[in-house]
Write an enzyme that holds these catalytic residues in place. Structure first.
Site, short mmCIF file in Angstrom:
data_model
loop_
_atom_site.label_atom_id
_atom_site.label_comp_id
_atom_site.label_asym_id
_atom_site.label_seq_id
_atom_site.Cartn_x
_atom_site.Cartn_y
_atom_site.Cartn_z
N GLY A 89 2.82 14.53 12.09
CA GLY A 89 2.56 15.69 11.22
C GLY A 89 1.61 15.31 10.10
N PHE A 140 0.84 -1.22 0.00
CA PHE A 140 0.00 0.00 0.00
C PHE A 140 0.87 1.26 0.00
CE2 PHE A 140 -2.85 -2.75 2.87
CZ PHE A 140 -3.47 -3.35 1.79
N ILE A 141 1.84 1.33 -0.88
CA ILE A 141 2.75 2.48 -0.86
C ILE A 141 2.24 3.56 -1.82
CG2 ILE A 141 5.14 3.24 -1.07
CD1 ILE A 141 4.44 1.21 1.28
N GLN A 157 -27.41 10.19 1.34
CA GLN A 157 -28.80 10.05 1.79
C GLN A 157 -29.66 11.23 1.33
OE1 GLN A 157 -29.58 7.27 3.22
NE2 GLN A 157 -31.73 7.69 3.61
N ILE A 158 -29.11 12.43 1.47
CA ILE A 158 -29.84 13.64 1.04
C ILE A 158 -30.09 13.60 -0.47
CG2 ILE A 158 -29.59 16.15 0.71
CD1 ILE A 158 -28.24 16.21 3.51
N GLN A 163 -37.71 19.38 7.46
CA GLN A 163 -36.90 19.34 8.68
C GLN A 163 -35.85 18.21 8.71
OE1 GLN A 163 -38.57 18.61 12.68
NE2 GLN A 163 -38.03 20.73 13.05
N GLU A 180 -2.38 6.41 7.76
CA GLU A 180 -1.57 7.27 8.62
C GLU A 180 -2.06 7.19 10.08
OE1 GLU A 180 -0.13 10.95 7.00
OE2 GLU A 180 -0.51 10.27 4.95
N GLY A 181 -2.48 6.00 10.44
CA GLY A 181 -2.99 5.74 11.79
C GLY A 181 -4.50 5.63 11.77
N GLU A 232 -8.64 3.90 15.62
CA GLU A 232 -8.34 3.21 16.87
C GLU A 232 -6.98 3.67 17.43
OE1 GLU A 232 -9.53 1.69 14.00
OE2 GLU A 232 -11.52 1.75 14.90
#
Lengths: 379, 257
Positions: free
Chosen positions: A241, A156-157, A336-337, A279, A363-364, A367
């Site tokens: 970062g 996955f680079i 949905q809208i 609404q 990138e994390g 979790e």
């Protein structure tokens, strides 16, 4: 306390927006569907000085602050999340470690062409067996005379099929676990470095991702970044970062979902009136706008902490967590809208829905973000 | 060195103007500002002369002090310097007032060869300031310019004017004034370094006192309502016989006669 961007930041934001309307938005659908790498856009981004925004001019960068960079990623991603991501990987993941840990010579040789946009950068950390568990990586680097010999497979680079240089992580001492990890600069074209085929992703399809195989890949000793054993620290600092960058990308996606939802709900007539008068739609828009704004403040605040030289790991994790979950949740609401039409390709919300998901993963993961935040709160 | 003045106006960004559906009133409380669209072409044309002929370029505007942000925007587009004629009273000016102040500021600036204005502003679009300014300064003027050539060493310009039914090419001695159309060039999107460099460029803050002119806004907008489009909700088929019905309806509505 004030909540105002500087004049320069406002101008850059407006300029990126204009750029996107002109060059990014018109091809975003095609880039996603084919999919194809938007090479022409990346060339223009370099001309605009947007490929090295937060790095000093002496290294080919623009010498702007981090928040300016974040605003750029946000606006690019609002038009095309893949384009935003290409710049994010290049700037946050590939250029940052060179800037922060590179020697003067390494910077001249690699950071300068990266910042000038003469080549793109890539970051090779993840492996088939090492995602969140970075230290489980099997890639090794063995010193042989004046060269390191790298062996292993990276997965996955991002940017790898178009990159001119890779920051590769490999273990120089397996017995030390994370402390045995080291970072290396591997230029494209090095014998033994092979980039595999394009991985067919759900979203951000214009940003190319592939496997990178290192087979007896020899690089000169001076291509070690920092020192042996510093790899884990380099990777973690880089990702801290990068998380602000992904927060900005997610923020751009969420903002686009809001833009599209407002536009469509005013146009679409049901029961004799625009659905914006109903609404249930209004509540979805209100929640969406509130979460987008909350994500924006967290993201800008994390960038501000970075610019002020304060600690930003927790802030970056909070920004990424909030913005990515906002993007994932509200792109779903945006579809949905739109109802049935939102499920059809060519509709921007359909793309946003697919693009948003990855921001909760790379990138994390969310979790990991919660682990970082909890770790910081409960210390 | 060719000395060029590019005049510009800081106007409301029409994209930010919202309309109250019931009353049709304009909602302006969250409106942003930008350089008037055709004035961007004026600045770009000046920047082109700067790049091709080494012209010195001054960007000039007349505005209230709150418009300060326009300066970096303008300077990031090429000009070497900005002249900011500002006073809290400089709002809602009518074209003759803007012209008088610009003329005084240009005279105070001294030497110039060419003034470039946009054909009209994005807000009022009176198209008066350019020609009136030329008149006031007693210099030749060409409007509707969509191509400009500077004849180096001859102290003149050749301007192509796009008129309704023809193109007119005029040659004018300098100093002169031109007003430009949007097709004259494509305004650049400033690079990041240009944006950052803008804050290091000089700005002349010019007060009305210094110019010896006074100004009182004399134009008052008494009312402004958004235009609405009311649909007639007429439906026609695609058949031959429907054409007659369509023509009948258009005649009835007075769309055709």
């Amino acid at each position: 306390m004030h909540f105002q961007l500087t004049e320069e930041q406002q101008l850059v934001k407006a300029n990126v927006r204009e750029f996107c309307q002109k060059y990014v938005e018109p091809i975003a659908n095609e880039v996603d569907q084919q999919p194809r790498y938007p090479a022409e856009t990346v060339k223009r981004l370099a001309e605009q000085d947007w490929l090295g925004i937060p790095y000093p001019q002496e290294y080919g960068g623009a010498g702007a602050d981090y928040l300016t960079y974040i605003l750029t990623i946000e606006e690019l991603s609002r038009a095309c999340a893949a384009t935003g991501f290409i710049v994010e990987v290049h700037t946050s993941l590939a250029s940052f470690p060179l800037y922060k840990f590179g020697t003067e010579e390494q910077k001249k040789k690699y950071l300068v062409p990266l910042c000038k946009g003469e080549m793109l950068g890539s970051f090779a950390l993840t492996e088939p067996g090492a995602g969140t568990d970075v230290a489980a990586g099997l890639t090794t680097a063995v010193l042989d005379g004046n060269e390191y010999v790298l062996n292993g497979t990276k997965m996955f680079i991002s940017n790898s099929p178009v990159a001119g240089v890779f920051i590769v992580f490999a273990s120089t001492d397996k017995s030390k676990g994370p402390k045995g990890l080291s970072a290396f600069i591997v230029p494209d074209g090095t014998p033994g470095l092979k980039v595999g085929g394009h991985q067919n992703k759900m979203g951000i399809r214009g940003a190319l991702t592939a496997e990178v195989v290192l087979k007896d890949c020899r690089i000169p000793k001076e291509n070690l970044l920092s020192q042996e054993g510093q790899g884990f620290k380099i990777a973690m600092m880089t990702l801290d970062g990068g998380r602000i960058g992904i927060a900005a990308q997610a923020l751009g996606i969420a903002q686009a979902a809001l833009d599209e939802s407002i536009r469509y709900s005013k146009e679409r007539v049901q029961f004799g009136k625009p659905i914006a008068a109903l609404q249930p739609i209004q509540w979805m828009i209100a929640d969406m706008a509130t979460d987008v704004e909350a994500s924006r403040f967290l993201t800008y605040y994390a960038a501000w902490c970075y610019d002020q030289g304060r600690s930003y790991a927790k802030e970056a994790a909070m920004a990424k967590l909030k913005a990515s979950e906002t993007a994932a949740h509200h792109t779903n609401r945006a579809v949905q809208i739109h109802g049935g039409i939102g499920y059809i390709k060519d509709q921007k919300v359909e793309r946003l829905f697919r693009d948003a998901k990855i921001t909760e993963i790379y990138e994390g993961t969310s979790e990991v973000m919660r682990m970082v935040i909890a770790g910081s709160m409960l210390r | 060195m060719l000395k060029v003045i590019a005049c510009f106006k800081w106007v409301m960004d029409e994209a930010d103007i919202k309309v109250d559906t019931g009353s049709r009133r304009l909602i302006l409380d969250r409106v942003g500002y930008k350089i008037s669209l055709y004035d961007r072409n004026a600045i770009e044309e000046a920047a082109r002369l700067q790049e091709q002929h080494g012209a010195g370029v001054v960007a000039m505007t007349v505005a209230p002090p709150t418009a300060k942000q326009c300066l970096k925007d303008a300077l990031s587009r090429g000009p070497d310097k900005a002249c900011f004629v500002n006073d809290p009273s400089l709002v809602d000016l009518e074209p003759a007032q803007t012209t008088a102040i610009l003329a005084a500021a240009i005279e105070a600036l001294g030497d110039f060869d060419l003034i470039i204005c946009g054909e009209g502003s994005s807000d009022l679009y009176t198209q008066q300031v350019g020609p009136a300014l030329a008149e006031k300064l007693e210099i030749p003027c060409a409007t509707y310019v969509n191509k400009l050539t500077y004849m180096e060493g001859e102290k003149r310009i050749i301007a192509e004017r796009k008129l309704d039914d023809c193109m007119e090419v005029v040659s004018m001695p300098l100093p002169a004034l031109v007003t430009v159309l949007p097709d004259i060039n494509t305004p650049r999107i400033p690079t990041l370094k240009q944006v950052l460099a803008a804050s290091r460029k000089p700005i002349d803050n010019i007060t009305l006192d210094a110019l010896g002119v006074a100004c009182e806004g004399c134009m008052q907008t008494t009312g402004i309502l958004a235009a609405t489009m009311e649909r007639r909700r007429l439906r026609f088929g695609a058949g031959e016989e429907d054409i007659r019905a369509i023509i009948g309806a258009l005649l009835k509505e007075g769309v055709i006669a």
